[in-house]
Design an enzyme around this catalytic site. Structure first.
Site, PDB file in Angstrom:
ATOM      1  N   CYS A 305       5.888  -5.795   1.665  1.00 38.80           N
ATOM      2  CA  CYS A 305       6.784  -4.685   2.031  1.00 38.80           C
ATOM      3  C   CYS A 305       7.882  -4.488   0.995  1.00 38.80           C
ATOM      4  O   CYS A 305       8.443  -5.466   0.501  1.00 38.80           O
ATOM      5  CB  CYS A 305       7.507  -4.984   3.335  1.00 38.80           C
ATOM      6  SG  CYS A 305       6.418  -5.308   4.678  1.00 38.80           S
ATOM      7  N   ALA A 389       1.938   1.010   3.269  1.00 40.17           N
ATOM      8  CA  ALA A 389       2.662   2.124   2.660  1.00 40.17           C
ATOM      9  C   ALA A 389       2.713   1.977   1.143  1.00 40.17           C
ATOM     10  O   ALA A 389       3.572   2.541   0.481  1.00 40.17           O
ATOM     11  CB  ALA A 389       4.077   2.181   3.225  1.00 40.17           C
ATOM     12  N   GLU A 417       6.413   2.277   0.091  1.00 37.67           N
ATOM     13  CA  GLU A 417       7.319   1.274   0.663  1.00 37.67           C
ATOM     14  C   GLU A 417       6.576  -0.053   0.785  1.00 37.67           C
ATOM     15  O   GLU A 417       6.823  -0.836   1.697  1.00 37.67           O
ATOM     16  CB  GLU A 417       7.844   1.735   2.029  1.00 37.67           C
ATOM     17  CG  GLU A 417       8.870   2.836   1.923  1.00 37.67           C
ATOM     18  CD  GLU A 417       9.498   3.213   3.257  1.00 37.67           C
ATOM     19  OE1 GLU A 417       9.589   2.368   4.166  1.00 37.67           O
ATOM     20  OE2 GLU A 417       9.904   4.385   3.384  1.00 37.67           O
TER      21      GLU A 417
HETATM   22  P1  XMP Z   1       3.100 -10.388   6.373  1.00 38.03           P
HETATM   23  O1  XMP Z   1       4.375 -10.980   5.874  1.00 38.03           O
HETATM   24  O2  XMP Z   1       2.482 -11.194   7.451  1.00 38.03           O
HETATM   25  O3  XMP Z   1       3.529  -8.977   7.027  1.00 38.03           O
HETATM   26  O4  XMP Z   1       2.167 -10.102   5.266  1.00 38.03           O
HETATM   27  C1  XMP Z   1       2.614  -8.152   7.669  1.00 38.03           C
HETATM   28  C2  XMP Z   1       3.348  -6.936   8.181  1.00 38.03           C
HETATM   29  O5  XMP Z   1       3.924  -6.179   7.115  1.00 38.03           O
HETATM   30  C3  XMP Z   1       4.156  -4.846   7.577  1.00 38.03           C
HETATM   31  N1  XMP Z   1       3.689  -3.925   6.541  1.00 38.03           N
HETATM   32  C4  XMP Z   1       4.489  -3.183   5.738  1.00 38.03           C
HETATM   33  N2  XMP Z   1       5.841  -3.051   5.689  1.00 38.03           N
HETATM   34  N3  XMP Z   1       5.608  -1.594   3.861  1.00 38.03           N
HETATM   35  C5  XMP Z   1       6.390  -2.255   4.740  1.00 38.03           C
HETATM   36  O6  XMP Z   1       7.608  -2.141   4.669  1.00 38.03           O
HETATM   37  C6  XMP Z   1       4.263  -1.654   3.839  1.00 38.03           C
HETATM   38  O7  XMP Z   1       3.585  -1.061   3.010  1.00 38.03           O
HETATM   39  C7  XMP Z   1       3.679  -2.498   4.838  1.00 38.03           C
HETATM   40  N4  XMP Z   1       2.380  -2.800   5.139  1.00 38.03           N
HETATM   41  C8  XMP Z   1       2.448  -3.677   6.174  1.00 38.03           C
HETATM   42  C9  XMP Z   1       3.394  -4.677   8.865  1.00 38.03           C
HETATM   43  O8  XMP Z   1       4.325  -4.683   9.916  1.00 38.03           O
HETATM   44  C10 XMP Z   1       2.485  -5.912   8.870  1.00 38.03           C
HETATM   45  O9  XMP Z   1       2.075  -6.285  10.151  1.00 38.03           O
END
Ligand code: XMP
Length: 480
Positions: A305, A389, A417
């Site tokens: 993220c 994102a 993002e």
């Molecule tokens: P971990 O740390 O387990 O997190 O890899 C997984 C969670 O990350 C979120 N997620 C995102 N948040 N931009 C964000 O700000 C992104 O592109 C993105 N893709 C995933 C999501 O809540 C996921 O479960």
């Protein structure tokens, strides 16, 4: 001037060890609830991301007692198919077995076998009456790809009536030395199938998280725009156990409206709704009041993220979970700690501070069960893990959801993002879950707790300094 509060993340705190009455970790109960009515045997959910969760991940995780959420970045019918793969994968009674028509060709059957990863089909006529069964044995040495199913299938069938018990089905399978037992009603219409494989798996995975019909549990994500209601309906018809309304900034009128719409449109069904993502107590309260059965907490903690960097907004995850849990507890509504879990200790801290489950992305990416191919680089094996994102996910999404490979004309409008990355190939996801659950059991023991709710009552935290964090990690040695 505003008083600025401090936000903590998992690395900022430690659980203070407590007197323990746990004599062995095997006595520890890791079961929890995803929603008030949906029980899991381990508190782990795989993230609804296109490089983490499709049917294969869901099946593996539900067998171990958790649940996977199928991402929404694919056409509705494909997402439904992923849900059905899970539902069909292991139930003592498959109520929607794979079927063929007698007129299909062997060539078509081979494509379907590959697609659904199954060796056996029931053959039905246009009135849904069972007319035969086609298993791998029927086609093993057949070379004529144009041969019709009706000329290949086994026609002399052993069937059982609706309501046949598992014990009876087992007896019939054994007596006739067959692997598949179609269930038909008094008019000959196919109503289900019992398979020997599924009876064996039931014994193999005693911890599996199952629905009321004995099928593995699975969730599926939707958004709040475009085809979201059509998607929700299709997923609810496919009997997904939880519908996850998932957008980056979940404290929004769009999410609350969507919850209300789902409640209204499906008032005759007992649907379970997860909504998010949020990062504050107020947002948690708003989503609960709109009708969420479980709230997903986490704005920007994920490994891939960049929301906090790009937008400047977010709350460090430990504080976000703590504040959300405090509010949710008043309503007796569970919360999911989503993102930022890097090791089993983080999972223990997230649960101890009030989450009922954790959602993980990067920890489960790179496994055999995550979507995507293994990449070789400098003699090492990797898989892709990307933020939902991220630029690649956002620009590729159109192609995946519509099937069109035309380049988007608004590509320069995308403000990512999230990032795209590689993670080391890790082998079977069961190995990762084994480490996480082992760490959880030990962590619960350090809190003197036999259950997750006991740990939540017992847990006290201490803020640690960066020197404390350094001391917590291996130090002053050469780690092998
Ligand atoms: P971990 O740390 O387990 O997190 O890899 C997984 C969670 O990350 C979120 N997620 C995102 N948040 N931009 C964000 O700000 C992104 O592109 C993105 N893709 C995933 C999501 O809540 C996921 O479960």
């Amino acid at each position: 001037m505003q008083t600025i509060p401090t936000g903590y993340t998992y690395d900022d705190v430690m659980l203070i060890p407590k007197r323990s009455r746990v004599v062995s970790r095997v006595h520890i109960d890791t079961s929890t609830r995803l929603t008030k009515s949906l029980k899991l045997n381990i508190p782990i959910i795989s993230a609804n991301m296109d490089t983490v969760t499709e049917a294969k991940m869901c099946i593996a995780l539900a067998r171990l007692g958790g649940i996977g959420i199928i991402h929404r970045f694919l056409p509705i019918q494909d997402q439904v198919e992923e849900v059905l793969k899970v539902k069909r994968s292991e139930s003592v009674l498959i109520d929607r077995p794979f079927t063929l028509s007698p007129e299909q060709t062997l060539q078509e059957v081979r494509v379907l076998k590959e697609k659904f990863n199954t060796g056996g089909f029931a053959v039905i006529d246009q009135d849904n009456k069972l007319v035969g069964i086609l298993t791998t044995r029927d086609t093993l040495f057949e070379d004529d790809e144009q041969k019709k199913v009706k000329d290949l299938m086994t026609k002399s069938l052993i069937t059982a009536p609706v309501g046949t018990s598992l014990e009876r089905a087992r007896e019939i399978l054994q007596q006739h030395k067959i692997e598949k037992l179609p269930i038909v009603d008094e008019t000959g219409i196919l109503r289900g199938m019992v398979t020997a494989q599924d009876i064996i798996k039931k014994k193999e995975y005693p911890f599996a998280a199952k629905d009321r019909k004995g099928r593995l549990v699975v969730g599926a994500a939707i958004g709040v725009k475009d085809d979201y209601l059509e998607r929700a309906k299709a997923l609810i018809d496919a009997e997904a156990d939880v519908i996850v309304i998932d957008i980056a900034h979940g404290h929004s009128e769009n999410v609350m409206r969507t919850i209300r719409e789902l409640r209204q449109q499906f008032s005759d069904k007992d649907i379970q709704i997860m909504a998010g993502n949020v990062a504050t107590g107020e947002a948690t309260e708003d989503l609960i009041q709109a009708g969420a059965d479980v709230v997903k907490v986490g704005v920007g903690p994920g490994a891939a993220c960049t929301t906090r960097i790009v937008t400047g907004a977010g709350v460090p995850q430990f504080t976000a979970v703590m504040n959300a849990a405090e509010v949710a507890e008043k309503y007796d509504i569970p919360i999911v700690a989503d993102g930022g879990i890097k090791m089993s200790g983080d999972l223990v801290k997230a649960l101890a501070v009030g989450a009922s489950t954790v959602m993980m992305g990067s920890m489960l990416a790179g496994t055999d069960e995550s979507p995507g191919k293994i990449i070789f680089r400098n003699g090492r094996r990797f898989k892709i893990y990307r933020g939902s994102a991220s630029f690649g996910a956002a620009s590729g999404r159109e192609q995946r959801t519509t099937g069109s490979d035309a380049i988007r004309d608004d590509i320069d409008q995308i403000v990512p993002e999230g990032v795209e990355s590689t993670v080391l190939y890790k082998g079977p996801v069961a190995d990762i879950i084994h480490q996480c659950v082992g760490g959880l059991r030990s962590g619960m023991s350090y809190c003197g707790a036999l259950t997750i709710s006991e740990m939540q009552k017992n847990a006290t935290f201490m803020r640690q300094t960066s020197a404390g964090w350094r001391e917590s990690n291996p130090h002053d040695i050469n780690v092998l």
